[in-house]
Every structure is written in C-alpha cells, then in structure tokens.
Write an enzyme that holds these catalytic residues in place. Structure first.
Site, PDB file in Angstrom:
ATOM      1  N   LYS A 186       0.833  -1.218   0.000  1.00 47.30           N
ATOM      2  CA  LYS A 186       0.000   0.000   0.000  1.00 47.30           C
ATOM      3  C   LYS A 186       0.863   1.262   0.000  1.00 47.30           C
ATOM      4  O   LYS A 186       2.036   1.219   0.338  1.00 47.30           O
ATOM      5  CB  LYS A 186      -0.930   0.009   1.226  1.00 47.30           C
TER       6      LYS A 186
HETATM    7  C1  LIG Z   1      -9.908  -3.080  -1.906  1.00 43.73           C
HETATM    8  C2  LIG Z   1      -9.297  -3.808  -0.742  1.00 43.73           C
HETATM    9  N1  LIG Z   1     -10.000  -3.946   0.389  1.00 43.73           N
HETATM   10  C3  LIG Z   1      -9.502  -4.582   1.463  1.00 43.73           C
HETATM   11  C4  LIG Z   1      -8.233  -5.123   1.448  1.00 43.73           C
HETATM   12  C5  LIG Z   1      -7.748  -5.871   2.651  1.00 43.73           C
HETATM   13  O1  LIG Z   1      -6.687  -5.220   3.280  1.00 43.73           O
HETATM   14  P1  LIG Z   1      -5.844  -5.959   4.412  1.00 43.73           P
HETATM   15  O2  LIG Z   1      -4.897  -6.889   3.723  1.00 43.73           O
HETATM   16  O3  LIG Z   1      -5.135  -4.844   5.139  1.00 43.73           O
HETATM   17  O4  LIG Z   1      -6.799  -6.675   5.289  1.00 43.73           O
HETATM   18  C6  LIG Z   1      -7.444  -4.991   0.307  1.00 43.73           C
HETATM   19  C7  LIG Z   1      -6.084  -5.555   0.302  1.00 43.73           C
HETATM   20  O5  LIG Z   1      -5.343  -5.531  -0.607  1.00 43.73           O
HETATM   21  C8  LIG Z   1      -7.986  -4.336  -0.833  1.00 43.73           C
HETATM   22  O6  LIG Z   1      -7.295  -4.222  -1.964  1.00 43.73           O
END
Ligand SMILES: Cc1ncc(COP(=O)(O)O)c(C=O)c1O
Length: 385
Positions: A186
């Site tokens: 990210k």
């Molecule tokens: C659009 C979206 N939502 C949620 C997530 C989930 O994030 P995390 O891995 O921090 O739980 C991601 C992860 O890449 C994502 O791309």
C-alpha cells in the site's frame, strides 16, 4: 531485464524507528500507536482514529461494533478484493453484490440503490485503485430511500485510497467510518496494518473495544500509572490491535505522503500516454478526484488476458490481477448462485484485467521495459479496434 511488481521504499530511518520501540518495554499497542492515531485524525480532519492490524480486522471490528449480523444485509461492489465481502460473511450477515460503473469501475448511487431492502444495514463503497466513489451522493440516495428504516451506514473501503480526495474532500468526510490498509504494497505501509477513522463518538468507543477482544482497556492502559487497572468486556471483539513495533513505521510515511504522490502520478501518466490510442482498456480518470495511483490495471480484451500474462511474465515483467469479480469466486458462486453473472461489468473486467508494476522507486529503464513489453507482446494478441 526483470521488473518486480513492487518494491518498498523503507530504509534506515524506518529501521531506526523500530529500534527505538525495541528500547522501550512496550512492543504491543502503546504510546507510538496513540501518537499515530492523533496524526491520522489530524491528516483526515476527523476527531477519531483507531489503528488495527489489517483493513480486514478494522472492518470486522466496525461491523461488530455496529452489531451487524445474521438477518442483516450489506451491499458490496462486485469488483473489489474478496476481503471487502468476506468481512460481511464472517459476521453472519448477507453480502449483496452491486455492479460497478463501466467507465470508472466504482460503485454508483444508481447501482447501489437497486439492492437496498428493509434488511440493508450498511454499504461498503470501495475507492478502487485510488479514485473515490461519490460518498455524499451515496449518502443522499440512501437517506431518500423509502425502505431505509434506520440510517444505513456507509463504511468506506480506503485500502487503495489514503491520500485520495474527491471534490476536495478526504475519506471520512461523509461516511460513518473509513477504513485503511497498511498492507505491504500500500501507499502507506507497515507490512500488515490498518486504521479506522470516524466522526461518530459512540462508534469510535465501540471499535476501540471490538478491535481487542471486546476489552475496555488496552495493555498500556491496564498497567498505566504503575499499578494494575481492572478491565471489563461488554461486547464480543477480535484480536485486531496494531503493535507499536509496526506502528513505528507509519509517522514518517504519513507526514510525507502528499509530497510522495507526484512520483506515482508521473509513472501512471507515462503508462497512460504510452497506451493512448492502443487496443487496451484503461480505467477512466475523474476530474473530481485526486487519484492515489495505488496500482495500474489494464484491460486486455478479446479473451487474451491470460496469454498476455504469460507473455509479460516471459518478458520478465511481474504482474498480478486486481481483481476477479468477487461473486464469480467458488465460495460466492456456491453461496449466492443468483449473484454470479448478475454483475456483468465486474465480471467482464475480472476476466480482462491485469495490473502492471508501479511503485515510486521504479526506474525509467524498468518502466520502458514494461511499456515495450506491453506494446510488443500484448498489442499483437489484441486486434486494434
Ligand atoms: C480493496 C481492498 N480492500 C480490502 C483489502 C484488505 O486489506 P488488508 O490486507 O489490510 O486486510 C485490500 C487488500 O489488498 C484491498 O485491496
């Protein structure tokens, strides 16, 4: 030449920040996390921020705090990462998929509103790739809906959109909560992590508990003042707090995120110019948005996406797919057979898309290599339109 999909830009200063935490007795959530929460609240202009150990756990803690569960429905766009829907499933509520706009791939009020029923408790708009959905418009559409018995909550998925804006507004402006991811790739990262921001004092107080087993006090508070302080558990929660040892990576990145964004714009615009007039599908850019250019997906039409992946990999270019349409995955097909195929825009994009490398440390030579590989290897697969 080999081009990685992503390389982080953390360095010695960041290692130093972790070394500082190692000197203190507190490795878990404590004073560093608390400082980052204040920094986040200030950056977004909201009163409350809570650090969590992933977007996923931040969203789960938020849904638990809102007491969303069996019998409830939550609307999720069909084009997103599976996590946006999985959190709904984990609470026992029903995921209701809405299709996305064919040009922006974002959830629109028109596509959302068709799915509102008397059971709808929340909507999770996803600021896909870094452009924001129109949250005030989603809010207005929900408020005007005759079926909405109580205020339907809006929980923004900002996993791609830390520094994004729409009409000059940042995430958290018109929603009940906005949730970020600090996952390894990210724009702001600590390997794994996330944050929940909100203007709602009551929701904030509950999320502080649901992110940590439902406990009324984090470890730092249980031992505050050199004595033991009792805690209670009023609601069920998860283990979703972010430790200081990871939170230490965030202050410098948050402080510099705006000045680092133009490097992403330059890379993304160079791709756009290189592919202008070619046979690929590109996501439209919205004038109203400040784009975070989190990732750069392209659409390869004509059923040639997987051949394109193989050709790019053979040319040394690492790629990924963001994303398959969520209702088309096996779990969701089996669970909601009626939803598979009911979101044709998301389904088509999910079959056509692949994501090219884009990260601030990418060199010009690396980007030239990717552009040349796309033009020579992918263009020849797809007849020009
Ligand atoms: C659009 C979206 N939502 C949620 C997530 C989930 O994030 P995390 O891995 O921090 O739980 C991601 C992860 O890449 C994502 O791309």
């Amino acid at each position: 030449m080999k081009v990685d999909f992503y390389r982080h830009s953390l360095g010695t200063e960041d290692a130093q920040a972790i070394a500082e935490v190692l000197k203190s007795p507190f490795l878990t959530t404590g004073p560093v996390a608390e400082r980052v929460e204040l920094q986040l609240a200030e950056y977004f202009g909201v009163p409350y921020a809570t650090l969590v150990n992933s977007w996923t756990n931040g969203a789960l803690a938020t849904l638990l705090a809102l007491e969303i569960g069996p019998g409830d429905e939550v609307i999720v766009p069909a084009m997103t990462f599976i996590a946006s829907a999985n959190v709904v499933e984990l609470t026992g509520a029903k995921t209701v998929f809405a299709d996305v706009d064919p040009v922006t791939l974002l959830l629109t009020p028109q596509s959302m509103i068709k799915h509102v029923t008397a059971r709808t408790r929340a909507v999770i708009p996803v600021h896909l790739y870094g452009q924001m959905c129109d949250v005030p418009q989603l809010r207005a559409a929900l408020d005007a809906h005759p079926m909405a018995r109580e205020r339907i909550r809006i929980i923004e998925d900002c996993a791609h959109c830390f520094e994004g804006e729409r009409d000059g507004r940042k995430p958290g402006f018109a929603s009940d909560a906005a949730i970020f991811s600090f996952y390894a790739t990210k724009n702001v990262t600590c390997g794994e992590g996330g944050a929940v921001i909100t203007r709602d004092e009551e929701l904030h107080a509950k999320v502080r508990e649901t992110r940590l087993h439902g406990m009324t006090a984090i470890a730092a508070k249980r031992f505050a003042g050199g004595r033991y302080n009792h805690w209670d558990m009023r609601r069920l929660g998860i283990k979703g707090n972010l430790p200081d040892i990871l939170a230490a990576l965030l202050p410098r990145q948050i402080a510099t995120i705006d000045e680092r964004l133009p490097a992403r714009w330059a890379l993304a615009n160079r791709y756009r110019e290189a592919f202008l007039g070619g046979p690929l599908r590109l996501v439209a850019m919205l004038q109203a948005c400040r784009h975070t250019e989190h990732i750069f997906p392209i659409g390869v039409p004509g059923g040639k996406r997987d051949e394109a992946i193989a050709a790019l990999n053979a040319a040394g270019v690492a790629i990924t797919v963001n994303f398959r349409a969520v209702p088309e995955t096996t779990y969701y097909r089996e669970r909601y057979p009626e939803a598979a195929g009911a979101c044709p825009v998301a389904s088509r994009w999910g079959e056509e898309t692949l994501t090219l490398p884009l990260f601030p440390g990418m060199t010009r030579d690396e980007q030239d290599h990717v552009i040349n590989a796309v033009r020579s290897e992918v263009y020849r697969l797809v007849p020009a339109t």
